[in-house]
Structures are given as C-alpha cells and as structure tokens.
Design a protein around this motif. Structure first.
Motif, PDB file in Angstrom:
ATOM      1  N   PHE A 117       0.707  -1.011  -0.100  1.00 38.18           N
ATOM      2  CA  PHE A 117      -0.182   0.492  -0.531  1.00 38.18           C
ATOM      3  C   PHE A 117       0.606   0.992   0.216  1.00 38.18           C
ATOM      4  O   PHE A 117       0.567   2.185  -0.760  1.00 38.18           O
ATOM      5  CB  PHE A 117      -1.159  -0.097   0.876  1.00 38.18           C
ATOM      6  N   SER A 118       1.775   1.178   0.293  1.00 38.46           N
ATOM      7  CA  SER A 118       2.969   2.421   0.245  1.00 38.46           C
ATOM      8  C   SER A 118       3.229   2.612  -0.872  1.00 38.46           C
ATOM      9  O   SER A 118       3.465   3.902  -1.311  1.00 38.46           O
ATOM     10  CB  SER A 118       3.948   1.993   1.724  1.00 38.46           C
ATOM     11  N   ASN A 119       3.312   1.726  -1.263  1.00 36.24           N
ATOM     12  CA  ASN A 119       4.191   1.789  -3.086  1.00 36.24           C
ATOM     13  C   ASN A 119       3.682   2.385  -3.572  1.00 36.24           C
ATOM     14  O   ASN A 119       3.724   2.800  -5.253  1.00 36.24           O
ATOM     15  CB  ASN A 119       4.647   0.135  -3.525  1.00 36.24           C
ATOM     16  N   SER A 120       2.031   1.865  -3.630  1.00 37.98           N
ATOM     17  CA  SER A 120       0.891   2.203  -4.555  1.00 37.98           C
ATOM     18  C   SER A 120       0.078   3.710  -3.927  1.00 37.98           C
ATOM     19  O   SER A 120      -0.554   4.305  -4.198  1.00 37.98           O
ATOM     20  CB  SER A 120      -0.836   1.090  -4.984  1.00 37.98           C
ATOM     21  N   GLY A 121       0.387   4.544  -2.982  1.00 44.79           N
ATOM     22  CA  GLY A 121       0.599   5.317  -2.777  1.00 44.79           C
ATOM     23  C   GLY A 121      -0.643   5.282  -1.662  1.00 44.79           C
ATOM     24  O   GLY A 121      -1.412   6.736  -1.401  1.00 44.79           O
ATOM     25  N   GLN A 122      -1.045   3.858  -0.694  1.00 48.49           N
ATOM     26  CA  GLN A 122      -1.910   4.810   0.247  1.00 48.49           C
ATOM     27  C   GLN A 122      -1.503   4.372   1.352  1.00 48.49           C
ATOM     28  O   GLN A 122      -2.660   3.125   2.065  1.00 48.49           O
ATOM     29  CB  GLN A 122      -3.248   3.261  -0.549  1.00 48.49           C
ATOM     30  N   TYR A 123      -0.725   4.567   1.751  1.00 46.37           N
ATOM     31  CA  TYR A 123      -0.212   4.018   3.352  1.00 46.37           C
ATOM     32  C   TYR A 123       0.686   5.374   4.064  1.00 46.37           C
ATOM     33  O   TYR A 123       1.296   6.493   2.866  1.00 46.37           O
ATOM     34  CB  TYR A 123       0.314   2.903   3.205  1.00 46.37           C
ATOM     35  N   LEU A 124      -0.184   5.491   5.010  1.00 49.88           N
ATOM     36  CA  LEU A 124       0.671   7.025   5.542  1.00 49.88           C
ATOM     37  C   LEU A 124       1.056   6.993   6.707  1.00 49.88           C
ATOM     38  O   LEU A 124       0.453   5.965   7.519  1.00 49.88           O
ATOM     39  CB  LEU A 124       0.038   8.046   5.694  1.00 49.88           C
ATOM     40  N   GLU A 125       2.159   6.847   7.181  1.00 51.07           N
ATOM     41  CA  GLU A 125       2.753   6.494   8.498  1.00 51.07           C
ATOM     42  C   GLU A 125       2.482   8.030   9.269  1.00 51.07           C
ATOM     43  O   GLU A 125       3.307   8.509   8.917  1.00 51.07           O
ATOM     44  CB  GLU A 125       4.251   6.240   8.528  1.00 51.07           C
ATOM     45  N   ALA A 126       2.151   7.840  10.348  1.00 49.57           N
ATOM     46  CA  ALA A 126       1.501   8.898  11.192  1.00 49.57           C
ATOM     47  C   ALA A 126       0.431   8.181  11.993  1.00 49.57           C
ATOM     48  O   ALA A 126      -0.111   7.573  12.332  1.00 49.57           O
ATOM     49  CB  ALA A 126       0.715  10.029  10.101  1.00 49.57           C
TER      50      ALA A 126
END
Length: 359
Positions: free
Chosen positions: A162-171
């Motif tokens: 999901f990070s590689n597809s722009g759908q994950y945010l570490e926050a």
C-alpha cells in the motif's frame, strides 16, 4: 508513502493490525481508493499474536463460532495474498490434543459422533503418532483444517504494497483532527467519503466509540528453542506449543485483566513454564517473552458498523483471540455492507449496543 498530489480518497482506514489490513485489502480489491494510516511506534496485538486458527477449542471440544463458513473464507483470503505478494504466510498444520486422562479420552471420542465436530478430527487410520517431544501417556486427538498465519510478515508486506501504491501513511491519529460534514470527512489535508477506525485496544481512547463495551485481555507468550524438532504439529493442552521452525516454538498464552499494559511479567513466564514442562519430554530454552492486549468485546463478538450520529464514520474492532479467522470474513461482510448495502450479521453489528450511546 509514494508521493502524489491526490488528496481525495474513498476511505480512510485507521490502524494496520489484522482488522485494518483486512479492511484495506477488501476495499482495495473492490476498486475503492483507500488511505491506510498507522503509527508503527504503537504496540500492536497483531504483531504479537501467534496467528493460530483452530476449529475446535476449549476443554469441552467446542466448535469455533461460524467455523464452517469462516475457516474456508480465511484460508482462501490468505492464499490469495500469498500469490499476490509472493510470500508464504499460511501454514497448514494439525493440532494434537493430548488426553489428560482415560475419562477425557472417552469423553472426546464420544463427541466424534457429532458430524459437525467429526469433520475437523483426523480419522483413526490417518492419525499421526504422538509427537516425539510430547508427553502423552493417554494418547491424543488430532484436529485438522487448522494451522497458523504469519501475521507479522503479512502486515509488513501489506504495508509495503500500500505504501508503494500511495495508499499508506505513517502517522499518528486523533479523532479530534477529523472534520466531519454531511458530504465528506476532512483529515490533515485529505478528504474521504468514509472513515473506518480499526484501532484495536487503542479505540478505548477514541471519543467517537468509547461507549462500546470493550473488555480487553492481556496475553503473554514465550518463544523457546528446542533442539531438532521433527514436526510442524501444533500441540494444545491448556497452552499451545506452535513450531515456527525446526528449532523454535511459541508457547502461550496467558489471560489477565489487570494491569492492562504491554509489559511482560515474571509471573506470566512462570505460569507458562509450569504448564509447558509437564508436556515436554525434551529440554528447552526461553529466548524471549512477548505481551499484547487483545481487543475483545463484552459478548466476545466483533464490533463493526456505522456510528449512530455520524454516517461517514465506522468501526471494525473487538476481534479478540480469533482475529486471524474473523478479520477476513467480517471485513468482506463490512465491505459488502458499505458498498452494496447488504445487512451485517446482527451478532457483530454495533447496533446491538446503541442503547449504551443514547442513554
């Protein structure tokens, strides 16, 4: 997270344990644009859980709730992710249940006449021998259609996807940062059609859903080393012994309600060793101890649904000790509820607790 200019999503999913990860995959596979937000610095029960799926539980050999439906669904879900992510996470393994006495042996064998139970018990002619490292003078029963899921690996590789597809945010996340309107929900420069909160134990601090009757339970496990383990069979008698390699096992789990923290304790280690040593024929060495807090509910059923006053805010929580099988099935049901307006199972719908909100 891959940088992009998108600020609009269909769903914000808060929390990346097994609940949030299952919701993310089901909504993603249904064609929805999601943003999965997670604070990896927070402790997570999914990172500690052994991930065992067992269709027959308890001293009285009770079939797990909805096992006939949930277990096949979960195994298909994890098999699909293995192929998609090119990883091995689903480990089929039978569960050996040593009999404690001749009386227990007779009682358990009598129950095998029940077709609902017998389908999960290995036939006598196919039963494996008693594992070499286990003390079982009265023999035992072999439960099938069982095994374990490597949850830490699943969470890690799902996060990467999901990070590689722009759908994950570490926050970090705080419900006070949500700006809820009739048309959308705003959060930190993004806007969403709906928000699904999958925060596990941390949901108790969530002002939107702190009225739900959470009854979290602390659990601790040991990781041990045994020389030359020759089986992948799980053992279950008061505790579980789960082989994860040829030399290492996980042993658990304890149950406690006070204090609800993430610290390991000497008392829990001694409790587990006290149950382990009568079962083992071979020496072992403790390599580590882990603690987690299971996000359980008052009636031991998952809690999912939409907030009574905020139709754009939902929750998926309360998976307890069986999250590895419950999460995929009910994430699918929740997705169909959200997207196709199919009714939720009354036993899991948070409407059963609305009286607590309105009182």
């Amino acid at each position: 997270m891959t940088q992009n200019k998108d600020t609009s999503y269909d769903y914000l999913i808060v929390g990346q344990g097994i609940a949030g990860t299952s919701m993310a995959w089901h909504l993603h596979e249904s064609g929805k644009k999601i943003l999965l937000v997670n604070d990896s610095s927070l402790p997570s029960s999914s990172k500690v859980a052994a991930g065992i799926f067992n269709p027959l539980t308890g001293k009285k050999l009770v079939k797990t709730w909805l096992a006939d439906e949930i277990f096949p669904f979960a195994q298909n879900f994890y098999s699909g992710l293995e192929e998609k992510l090119d990883i091995k996470i689903l480990h089929q393994a039978s569960i050996f249940r040593p009999f404690r006495s001749i009386e227990e042996q007779n009682s358990y064998l009598a129950q095998t006449s029940d077709p609902g139970i017998s389908r999960y018990i290995q036939s006598a002619e196919k039963q494996q021998n008693v594992p070499e490292h286990i003390h079982a003078p009265f023999g035992g029963m072999e439960v099938i259609q069982s095994g374990w899921v490597d949850l830490p690996l699943l969470l890690e590789k799902s996060r990467d996807y999901f990070s590689n597809s722009g759908q994950y945010l570490e926050a970090g996340f705080n419900t006070n940062d949500l700006k809820i309107s009739e048309e959308t929900v705003f959060w930190k420069g993004f806007n969403f059609t709906k928000v699904i909160l999958c925060q596990g134990f941390n949901a108790r601090e969530n002002e939107l859903f702190n009225w739900l009757p959470f009854t979290p339970v602390k659990g601790q496990i040991l990781e041990i080393e045994i020389e030359k383990l020759k089986t992948n069979q799980i053992v279950n008698q008061g505790i579980f012994i789960l082989p994860v390699s040829e030399t290492h096992c996980r042993v658990g789990a304890t149950y406690s309600w006070d204090p609800l923290d993430w610290q390991t304790t000497k008392a829990a280690a001694e409790e587990l060793k006290g149950k382990l040593e009568p079962l083992l024929k071979v020496p072992y060495r403790v390599t580590s101890q882990l603690a987690g807090i299971r996000p359980s509910s008052h009636d031991r059923r998952p809690m999912l649904g939409i907030h009574p006053d905020h139709p754009r805010i939902g929750i998926f929580n309360g998976l307890g000790t069986k999250g590895v099988t419950l999460a995929p099935y009910f994430a699918n049901q929740f997705t169909e509820y959200l997207e196709k307006h199919k009714e939720l199972n009354d036993a899991v719908n948070i409407k059963r607790y609305f009286s607590l909100y309105f009182r």
